[in-house]
Write a protein that holds these residues in place. Structure first.
Motif, PDB file in Angstrom:
ATOM      1  N   LEU A  34       0.823  -1.207   0.000  1.00 12.53           N
ATOM      2  CA  LEU A  34       0.000   0.000   0.000  1.00 12.53           C
ATOM      3  C   LEU A  34       0.856   1.256   0.000  1.00 12.53           C
ATOM      4  O   LEU A  34       0.585   2.218  -0.724  1.00 12.53           O
ATOM      5  CB  LEU A  34      -0.917  -0.015   1.228  1.00 12.53           C
ATOM      6  N   MET A  35       1.932   1.225   0.792  1.00 13.78           N
ATOM      7  CA  MET A  35       2.790   2.405   0.907  1.00 13.78           C
ATOM      8  C   MET A  35       3.733   2.558  -0.281  1.00 13.78           C
ATOM      9  O   MET A  35       3.767   3.600  -0.949  1.00 13.78           O
ATOM     10  CB  MET A  35       3.609   2.340   2.206  1.00 13.78           C
ATOM     11  N   SER A  36       4.514   1.507  -0.552  1.00 12.57           N
ATOM     12  CA  SER A  36       5.631   1.638  -1.481  1.00 12.57           C
ATOM     13  C   SER A  36       5.189   1.783  -2.928  1.00 12.57           C
ATOM     14  O   SER A  36       5.753   2.583  -3.680  1.00 12.57           O
ATOM     15  CB  SER A  36       6.571   0.433  -1.352  1.00 12.57           C
ATOM     16  N   ALA A  37       4.201   1.014  -3.346  1.00  7.80           N
ATOM     17  CA  ALA A  37       3.764   1.068  -4.741  1.00  7.80           C
ATOM     18  C   ALA A  37       2.471   1.850  -4.905  1.00  7.80           C
ATOM     19  O   ALA A  37       2.244   2.451  -5.949  1.00  7.80           O
ATOM     20  CB  ALA A  37       3.587  -0.345  -5.295  1.00  7.80           C
ATOM     21  N   GLY A  38       1.619   1.844  -3.887  1.00  4.49           N
ATOM     22  CA  GLY A  38       0.353   2.560  -3.978  1.00  4.49           C
ATOM     23  C   GLY A  38       0.495   4.038  -3.703  1.00  4.49           C
ATOM     24  O   GLY A  38       0.288   4.884  -4.571  1.00  4.49           O
ATOM     25  N   LEU A  39       0.881   4.368  -2.469  1.00  2.00           N
ATOM     26  CA  LEU A  39       0.960   5.773  -2.062  1.00  2.00           C
ATOM     27  C   LEU A  39       2.177   6.487  -2.631  1.00  2.00           C
ATOM     28  O   LEU A  39       2.204   7.720  -2.675  1.00  2.00           O
ATOM     29  CB  LEU A  39       0.982   5.863  -0.529  1.00  2.00           C
ATOM     30  N   MET A  40       3.190   5.749  -3.050  1.00  2.00           N
ATOM     31  CA  MET A  40       4.389   6.386  -3.588  1.00  2.00           C
ATOM     32  C   MET A  40       4.480   6.345  -5.108  1.00  2.00           C
ATOM     33  O   MET A  40       5.237   7.131  -5.692  1.00  2.00           O
ATOM     34  CB  MET A  40       5.647   5.738  -2.997  1.00  2.00           C
ATOM     35  N   VAL A  41       3.742   5.456  -5.756  1.00  2.45           N
ATOM     36  CA  VAL A  41       3.880   5.310  -7.214  1.00  2.45           C
ATOM     37  C   VAL A  41       2.540   5.431  -7.921  1.00  2.45           C
ATOM     38  O   VAL A  41       2.290   6.376  -8.670  1.00  2.45           O
ATOM     39  CB  VAL A  41       4.553   3.962  -7.574  1.00  2.45           C
ATOM     40  N   SER A  42       1.652   4.471  -7.693  1.00  2.75           N
ATOM     41  CA  SER A  42       0.433   4.370  -8.495  1.00  2.75           C
ATOM     42  C   SER A  42      -0.455   5.605  -8.375  1.00  2.75           C
ATOM     43  O   SER A  42      -0.785   6.250  -9.374  1.00  2.75           O
ATOM     44  CB  SER A  42      -0.351   3.116  -8.088  1.00  2.75           C
ATOM     45  N   LEU A  43      -0.869   5.941  -7.155  1.00  7.33           N
ATOM     46  CA  LEU A  43      -1.743   7.090  -6.977  1.00  7.33           C
ATOM     47  C   LEU A  43      -1.065   8.407  -7.359  1.00  7.33           C
ATOM     48  O   LEU A  43      -1.629   9.196  -8.131  1.00  7.33           O
ATOM     49  CB  LEU A  43      -2.260   7.141  -5.536  1.00  7.33           C
ATOM     50  N   PRO A  44       0.144   8.713  -6.848  1.00  6.30           N
ATOM     51  CA  PRO A  44       0.776   9.984  -7.236  1.00  6.30           C
ATOM     52  C   PRO A  44       1.060  10.088  -8.730  1.00  6.30           C
ATOM     53  O   PRO A  44       0.822  11.138  -9.334  1.00  6.30           O
ATOM     54  CB  PRO A  44       2.079  10.003  -6.420  1.00  6.30           C
ATOM     55  N   ASN A  45       1.562   9.010  -9.354  1.00  2.62           N
ATOM     56  CA  ASN A  45       1.869   9.071 -10.777  1.00  2.62           C
ATOM     57  C   ASN A  45       0.622   9.320 -11.615  1.00  2.62           C
ATOM     58  O   ASN A  45       0.641  10.104 -12.572  1.00  2.62           O
ATOM     59  CB  ASN A  45       2.554   7.787 -11.228  1.00  2.62           C
ATOM     60  N   ALA A 168      -4.535   0.064  -3.401  1.00 12.67           N
ATOM     61  CA  ALA A 168      -4.267   1.444  -3.791  1.00 12.67           C
ATOM     62  C   ALA A 168      -4.557   1.689  -5.262  1.00 12.67           C
ATOM     63  O   ALA A 168      -5.291   2.619  -5.623  1.00 12.67           O
ATOM     64  CB  ALA A 168      -2.809   1.803  -3.475  1.00 12.67           C
ATOM     65  N   SER A 169      -3.987   0.840  -6.136  1.00 13.52           N
ATOM     66  CA  SER A 169      -4.055   1.123  -7.565  1.00 13.52           C
ATOM     67  C   SER A 169      -5.369   0.685  -8.200  1.00 13.52           C
ATOM     68  O   SER A 169      -5.619   1.009  -9.358  1.00 13.52           O
ATOM     69  CB  SER A 169      -2.890   0.448  -8.292  1.00 13.52           C
ATOM     70  N   PHE A 200      -8.660  12.423  -5.248  1.00 11.67           N
ATOM     71  CA  PHE A 200      -7.422  11.815  -4.763  1.00 11.67           C
ATOM     72  C   PHE A 200      -7.161  12.162  -3.298  1.00 11.67           C
ATOM     73  O   PHE A 200      -6.543  11.379  -2.574  1.00 11.67           O
ATOM     74  CB  PHE A 200      -6.245  12.239  -5.646  1.00 11.67           C
ATOM     75  N   ALA A 201      -7.643  13.334  -2.844  1.00  7.94           N
ATOM     76  CA  ALA A 201      -7.502  13.668  -1.420  1.00  7.94           C
ATOM     77  C   ALA A 201      -8.267  12.680  -0.556  1.00  7.94           C
ATOM     78  O   ALA A 201      -7.772  12.227   0.489  1.00  7.94           O
ATOM     79  CB  ALA A 201      -8.000  15.095  -1.173  1.00  7.94           C
ATOM     80  N   VAL A 202      -9.471  12.326  -0.973  1.00  3.34           N
ATOM     81  CA  VAL A 202     -10.261  11.338  -0.231  1.00  3.34           C
ATOM     82  C   VAL A 202      -9.539   9.983  -0.223  1.00  3.34           C
ATOM     83  O   VAL A 202      -9.487   9.296   0.809  1.00  3.34           O
ATOM     84  CB  VAL A 202     -11.666  11.197  -0.854  1.00  3.34           C
ATOM     85  N   ALA A 203      -8.958   9.604  -1.358  1.00  2.26           N
ATOM     86  CA  ALA A 203      -8.244   8.326  -1.442  1.00  2.26           C
ATOM     87  C   ALA A 203      -7.042   8.289  -0.500  1.00  2.26           C
ATOM     88  O   ALA A 203      -6.807   7.287   0.195  1.00  2.26           O
ATOM     89  CB  ALA A 203      -7.798   8.072  -2.883  1.00  2.26           C
ATOM     90  N   PHE A 204      -6.263   9.375  -0.454  1.00  4.60           N
ATOM     91  CA  PHE A 204      -5.116   9.427   0.454  1.00  4.60           C
ATOM     92  C   PHE A 204      -5.568   9.336   1.914  1.00  4.60           C
ATOM     93  O   PHE A 204      -4.935   8.656   2.728  1.00  4.60           O
ATOM     94  CB  PHE A 204      -4.320  10.710   0.234  1.00  4.60           C
ATOM     95  N   ALA A 205      -6.665  10.028   2.245  1.00  4.74           N
ATOM     96  CA  ALA A 205      -7.159   9.994   3.630  1.00  4.74           C
ATOM     97  C   ALA A 205      -7.606   8.588   4.020  1.00  4.74           C
ATOM     98  O   ALA A 205      -7.333   8.123   5.134  1.00  4.74           O
ATOM     99  CB  ALA A 205      -8.309  10.987   3.792  1.00  4.74           C
ATOM    100  N   LEU A 206      -8.291   7.899   3.115  1.00  2.21           N
ATOM    101  CA  LEU A 206      -8.727   6.535   3.410  1.00  2.21           C
ATOM    102  C   LEU A 206      -7.529   5.608   3.595  1.00  2.21           C
ATOM    103  O   LEU A 206      -7.541   4.716   4.461  1.00  2.21           O
ATOM    104  CB  LEU A 206      -9.622   6.021   2.282  1.00  2.21           C
ATOM    105  N   ALA A 207      -6.469   5.823   2.823  1.00  2.38           N
ATOM    106  CA  ALA A 207      -5.250   5.038   3.008  1.00  2.38           C
ATOM    107  C   ALA A 207      -4.682   5.240   4.407  1.00  2.38           C
ATOM    108  O   ALA A 207      -4.196   4.291   5.040  1.00  2.38           O
ATOM    109  CB  ALA A 207      -4.213   5.423   1.959  1.00  2.38           C
TER     110      ALA A 207
END
Length: 456
Positions: A34-45, A168-169, A200-207
């Motif tokens: 969730l952190m390494s590929a989701g919050l750092m790659v998939s969602l931000p990219n 995440a993705s 995307f703000a809602v998605a980050f908060a749910l994470a």
């Protein structure tokens, strides 16, 4: 006073049976995905591309993952600071807080420049916490499980990471794009981008909520074990770790191999931009909401299947016999992306209210299952080599992961510039061929003692 009988005498903590690894391996490694590929790659990219930042900027952002590659510098300190169990729980709590900050930055950014640099800062903190969590989880894993269980659960471990990425993705990305679409923001050509900021703000908060909930679960469910004690070092812990690492058999060959193993795969950092770019720009013209379903149907589930299958193949036949075939699975399937970039097929199938590219679904599914099988081989190899090392097992494994991540991040940082120079077909051709040199090294690699005894 009557002495206690066998039935009334309290059981020593070390005598209590260990709970099944199924109860805690998943919850240890799910948040890392969730952190390494989701919050750092998939969602931000995806967000950066939809907000029309350039491919070069998106590619360079992957350089934040260098923090993970340099974690061996602080892994010895982490190794001695606390138990691996306790450290993993703390990192989850802090990661949840950073995810909430990412939500605030996305929702209330006042300019593209502020958004870019504020997100870079938040992603940097997430990179540190993600690397620290993986260090703690790996240190616990190689202490709590014997080599046989490590081989059995290596596929479960990688699958758990993939499930975190799916969350995440697919789940969070689908939520973000659905909320954005309600405001009229549907793809890269949308004029009003405010919907993307809100979704995307809602998605980050749910994470953030998920990460904190997992910290609470792990506090109660991850067992305390006597082997999980802080490793005390002298003044210069990193020097002790590096000396121990460099004493490994054929260490130069070992380092070169893990550096090259995923090098070609790193260029696939441009997959997301390739999906979203218009056909005139060389892409497949997918809508923002399509990305979640592509991930759900054609990528991560098949990586999970491949990861579990790879783990059992290693268990059945031994790593020595299957290493070269599994290594081939890392690069050859990427040729399918070359075909997609050249042909740009547009035939679609209607699923879940979206018209999804059929050729993309089939090609991505094939690449994903072979990648999962191949990655399990490398995961197992590095874990079992660290298990058979000295007392600094966690830090030894951290150095190996640092080298492997470096071999993925450097081409990721280059990918945007390579794509701008030679286009998507050339980029994917490079991805398919550049990592094959690792195959030449496999027959000469040191093999763990467990593999040697297996052959006998």
């Amino acid at each position: 006073m009557i002495p206690p009988t066998a039935s009334t005498r309290p059981i020593a903590p070390e005598a209590r049976p260990m709970p099944s690894p199924w109860l805690y391996i998943i919850s240890l490694y799910f948040p890392f995905g969730l952190m390494s590929a989701g919050l750092m790659v998939s969602l931000p990219n995806s967000l950066f591309k939809l907000l029309e930042f350039s491919n070069q900027q998106i590619g360079m952002l992957s350089g934040l993952g260098l923090v993970a590659s340099l974690r061996f510098l602080f892994a010895p300190w982490l190794d001695g600071a606390a138990t691996k169990r306790g450290l993993s729980i703390v990192t989850l709590l802090l990661s949840g807080a950073v995810a909430f900050s990412m939500a605030g930055i996305t929702a209330f950014s006042v300019s593209p420049e502020f958004f870019l640099w504020a997100m870079v800062g938040a992603l940097f903190l997430m990179a540190i916490l993600s690397a620290s969590h993986e260090t703690a989880a790996d240190g616990y894993y190689i202490r709590a499980l014997d080599p046989k269980l490590q081989a059995q659960f290596i596929g479960v471990k990688t699958a758990s990471i993939r499930i975190g990425i799916i969350t995440a993705s697919t789940g969070l990305l689908l939520l973000a794009t659905h909320l954005a679409a309600r405001s009229g923001a549907t793809d890269i050509t949308s004029v009003d981008k405010s919907g993307f900021h809100f979704g995307f703000a809602v998605a980050f908060a749910l994470a953030g909520v998920i990460l904190i909930a997992l910290a609470v679960y792990n506090y109660f469910m991850v067992p305390r074990i006597p082997q999980d004690e802080p490793v005390r070092h002298e003044r210069f812990a990193i020097l002790e770790v590096l000396r121990e690492y460099l004493r490994q058999e054929k260490v130069a060959l070992f380092v070169l191999f893990i550096l090259l193993y995923r090098f070609g795969e790193g260029f696939l950092a441009m997959k997301g931009p390739f999906y979203l770019d218009s056909t005139s720009a060389g892409g497949l013209a997918c809508q923002a909401g399509d990305l979640a379903y592509i991930s759900l149907l054609a990528e991560l589930p098949w990586m999970i299947v491949g990861g579990i299958l790879g783990g059992y193949i290693i268990k059945w036949f031994g790593l020595r016999r299957v290493f070269i075939p599994l290594a081939l699975c890392m690069n050859i399937p990427n040729l399918l992306y070359v075909w997609l970039a050249v042909a740009q097929p547009q035939a679609t199938i209607a699923l879940f209210g979206h018209n999804l590219n059929i050729a993309l679904l089939m090609s991505s599914s094939t690449e994903a299952i072979f990648y999962g099988m191949s990655f399990s081989a490398m995961f197992y190899y590095m874990h079992i080599m660290a298990t058979e090392s000295g007392r600094n097992k966690t830090s030894i494994l951290a150095v190996s992961f640092a080298v492997m991540n470096l071999g993925w991040l450097v081409p990721g940082m280059m990918s945007g510039f390579v794509q701008a120079a030679i286009g998507y077909p050339g980029l994917f051709l490079v991805s398919s061929t550049v990592g094959l040199s690792a195959l030449l090294l496999i027959p000469h690699l040191p093999m763990p003692q467990a593999e040697g005894s297996r052959q006998r």
